[in-house]
Design a protein around this motif. Structure first.
Motif: not given
Length: 403
Positions: A13-23
């Motif tokens: 559900r929060h994959s996009e937000t987590l990837m922004k935090g990874y980048v």
């Protein structure tokens, strides 16, 4: 199981937000509700290092994303072998204890955990080697400066050494003693694991070979680029420089006079029939090579003499063994006679192993009825705990008479 499904759904559900935090450095909180943020904290997906800092991905979460997207700049090349081996020892002990108590359900559960532990160990080595390969074929091949290339090479070499040290911690002698005679454990921890580690050793050798090849290639390219850059710098300092015509100079500089000398070769054209008479005359005029006759001495029959000497020693050994058998027959003692004791008492110079071989060969060469006249008492011991080979240390004989 339910908790795991919920946590995986939370990641989705929060994959996009987590990837922004990874980048980036922090996880953006604009698209997260307070309830969702609290659940991410409870699932140990994000964390807050300090009160003044922002929300960040946990280290394990960063490693998971780096592993899934094959981000070679962040993937960790390691394999904690010692801890895994300790888990293997504990699980094998629990498995054998359940087997002795007859708790087959618990035994199957321990075997399942043991298989998963061995698979995780093998998978960590495979992932680490794959990460090295990906780095060699991506970042490592496109470093612009020599110092960066040397540092990257040292880092890769140290990672290879750490992996080799981790593989060296797996002692198969210890694993053989640990599993004992259990066929399932021997197949899992000996045969399959040894085959997998052999593949890892082969892959690491290929990685080291690739490292050496890339470093040699880069140094050649670096030497050429230094030559070109040096020439460009010289032309900038001397804008009016024009190369001279070195072909018309009588004294060529030593730096340019490196061409290999020409060595012309000629051959007779046998297909020109008009030159046959000339070629025949030239061949006739060639001086003939004469060599003085050298007298050679006849070779002595060294092999025949050596064979005769070996046959004589074999015959002498056979006669000494026959004398031992006659001594056994003539002896009236009730105790068996030792072959090695007879060898020492008779002061014979034969090696003990060759003497025992000949005594056994003489006994086996007797007819079956004559073998029954002797009581054959070999002194032997097993070669190992799991080896049925018998080691003969001495042979004792006693004559019982012909039936």
């Amino acid at each position: 199981m339910t908790t795991g499904v919920e946590r995986l759904a939370l990641l989705g559900r929060h994959s996009e937000t987590l990837m922004k935090g990874y980048v980036s450095d922090d996880v953006p909180l604009e698209g997260l509700s307070s309830n969702a943020l609290r659940r991410l904290f409870a699932a140990r997906i994000v964390w807050r290092p300090d009160e003044q800092g922002g929300v960040k991905l946990t280290p394990k979460m960063r490693e998971l994303i780096a592993e899934m997207v094959a981000d070679e700049s962040r993937r960790q090349v390691n394999a904690d072998v010692a801890d895994t081996l300790e888990q293997v020892r504990t699980q094998v002990a629990s498995y054998r204890e359940s087997s002795q108590l007859g708790d087959y359900w618990q035994q199957e559960q321990q075997l399942l955990r043991l298989r998963q532990t061995v698979d995780d160990l093998n998978g960590r080595f495979a992932d680490a080697i794959d990460s090295l390969w990906q780095r060699l074929n991506s970042d490592f091949g496109f470093v612009s400066r020599l110092n960066d290339k040397v540092r990257e090479n040292e880092r890769a070499q140290k990672q290879v050494v750490r992996l080799l040290d981790g593989l060296a911690l797996i002692d198969f002698d210890e694993l053989i003693d640990l599993v004992g005679n259990d066929g399932t454990l021997r197949k899992l921890l000996i045969s399959q694991l040894q085959q997998q580690l052999s593949q890892h050793f082969t892959s690491l050798r290929e990685v080291q070979s690739r490292l050496t090849e890339l470093m040699a290639r880069f140094r050649r390219m670096q030497a050429r680029s230094r030559l070109v850059s040096g020439m460009a710098a010289f032309l900038r300092e001397h804008p009016g420089f024009t190369p001279g015509n070195y072909a018309r100079r009588s004294e060529v500089p030593e730096l340019c006079n490196h061409a290999a000398p020409l060595r012309p070769a000629g051959a007779a054209a046998l297909d020109h029939h008009q030159d046959v008479s000339l070629l025949g005359a030239l061949l006739k005029d060639l001086p003939s090579v004469t060599r003085p006759v050298e007298a050679t001495a006849a070779a002595s029959p060294a092999l025949i003499a050596e064979s005769a000497m070996v046959a004589a020693r074999q015959q002498a050994l056979k006669e000494d063994v026959e004398a031992f058998y006659l001594h056994v027959v003539d002896s009236s003692a009730n105790e068996p006679l030792s072959a090695l004791a007879y060898l020492q008492a008779s002061e014979l110079t034969w090696p003990e192993e060759i003497w025992l071989f000949q005594v056994i060969a003489e006994y086996q060469g007797l007819p079956r009825q004559e073998q029954g006249a002797f009581q054959w008492l070999p002194e032997e011991s097993p070669a190992g705990v799991y080896n049925d080979v018998r080691l003969i240390h001495d042979v004792a004989l006693r004559f019982e008479g012909v039936a």
